[in-house]
Scaffold this active site. Structure first.
Site, PDB file in Angstrom:
ATOM      1  CB  THR A  95      33.864  41.659  43.163  1.00  0.00           C
ATOM      2  OG1 THR A  95      34.931  42.624  43.629  1.00  0.00           O
ATOM      3  CG2 THR A  95      32.672  41.396  42.933  1.00  0.00           C
ATOM      4  CB  VAL A 120      39.429  47.404  46.068  1.00  0.00           C
ATOM      5  CG1 VAL A 120      39.250  47.553  47.883  1.00  0.00           C
ATOM      6  CG2 VAL A 120      39.677  45.823  44.810  1.00  0.00           C
ATOM      7  CB  VAL A 170      28.389  48.231  49.367  1.00  0.00           C
ATOM      8  CG1 VAL A 170      28.319  49.821  48.420  1.00  0.00           C
ATOM      9  CG2 VAL A 170      26.734  49.194  50.040  1.00  0.00           C
ATOM     10  CE  LYS A 171      33.389  46.030  42.859  1.00  0.00           C
ATOM     11  NZ  LYS A 171      34.726  45.158  42.869  1.00  0.00           N
ATOM     12  CB  ALA A 172      25.634  43.456  43.634  1.00  0.00           C
TER      13      ALA A 172
END
Length: 299
Positions: A95, A120, A170-172
């Site tokens: 990340t 992930v 999207v992960k943020a």
């Protein structure tokens, strides 16, 4: 496909373990000798450098902590760009900032390597159990080609885009939510402790209510059992992820009031207990109110 993993910590070791379990020839490298030894114990092949991993593999998972580390592993001297055979694939599972992923993707354009930007979610249990959620951004044909190795380490693969940086974006967004849920759980636990409610009661009620979820349930279990270190969820990781979320929000002009409060709670926990895991932030609040939440049944 011959697989490699760079970074064999709590997350990377899980990737390697499940690749081996899935029948893939797997090698890896970590700066910590004990982690390399653990890879050998699980049936993988520890190597002595990033360059050696690149030369021995078709697909490499990069699970490091920071964007600077990811750039060094992929683009630096002796990195994967220099050492992987033409047609090799880098799967960026670390990340990092979306801008850093875009920078790496741009640098790889026109080269012999391709990249999937796929951070992930699922933490230590998901990594070790092979049940991670992957937020994958890459060319459709590349995602199809790498589906077998990604299936080996995950339970859910979401195709969220086609270019580097889209997975990280999207992960943020996800981490802004998860950090907020964590911090609300810490505060609720401290409130219950001060009110004299037994920890088992809080866990039983919360876990079977509308508020129950993996994040809440896991955090409460660790809090009431006073397990604040060595559980595979170091506070530095969430602190770093929230920093990324807040930075992206600043760039876009989006106010994140709740995530900002969460950031301060994690900062307090990290400052007071630098070796702790996420839930150690609860201890800071407990110390303010003078009460602790323990696993004890209803009286």
């Amino acid at each position: 496909m011959r697989c490699g993993v760079i970074g064999l910590g709590d997350m990377g070791s899980g990737l390697a373990k499940n690749l081996v379990k899935g029948g893939f020839e797997t090698c890896g490298f970590d700066m910590t000798p004990a982690r390399n030894a653990a890879l050998a114990d699980m049936g993988g092949t520890p190597l002595q450098s990033v360059a050696q991993v690149g030369a021995a593999t078709d697909v490499v998972f990069v699970m490091v902590m920071t964007g600077a580390q990811a750039k060094a592993v992929i683009l630096g001297d002796g990195g994967l760009l220099e050492t992987m055979a033409p047609g090799g694939t880098v799967i960026l599972t670390a990340t990092i900032k979306p801008s850093e992923a875009r920078e790496i993707g741009t640098a790889l354009e026109g080269t012999s390597l391709r990249m999937i930007d796929s951070p992930v979610s699922g933490g230590f249990p998901g990594a070790q159990g092979g049940t991670l959620t992957m937020m994958a951004a890459g060319a459709p044909d590349l995602l199809d080609h790498c589906a077998p190795v990604m299936d080996a380490v995950s339970a859910s693969i979401h195709r969220v885009g086609t270019t580097a940086g889209e997975g990280q974006t999207v992960k943020a967004c996800l981490q802004s939510l998860l950090g907020s849920i964590f911090s609300a759980t810490f505060e609720a636990a401290a409130l219950a402790a001060k009110a004299g409610v037994p920890g088992q009661v809080i866990y039983d009620v919360f876990s079977t209510s509308g508020g129950g979820c993996g994040i809440v349930n896991t955090a409460l279990q660790k809090i009431i059992d006073r397990q604040f270190e060595g559980t595979g969820s170091h506070i530095n990781t969430m602190h770093k992820d929230l920093t990324i979320s807040m930075g992206m929000a600043e760039d876009l002009g989006v106010p994140l009031h709740t995530a900002a409060s969460a950031m301060q709670i994690f900062t307090a926990g990290r400052t007071k207990y630098p070796n702790g895991d996420n839930w150690v932030a609860t201890r800071v609040i407990e110390e303010i109110v003078g009460a602790e939440l323990h696993r004890e049944a209803a009286k």
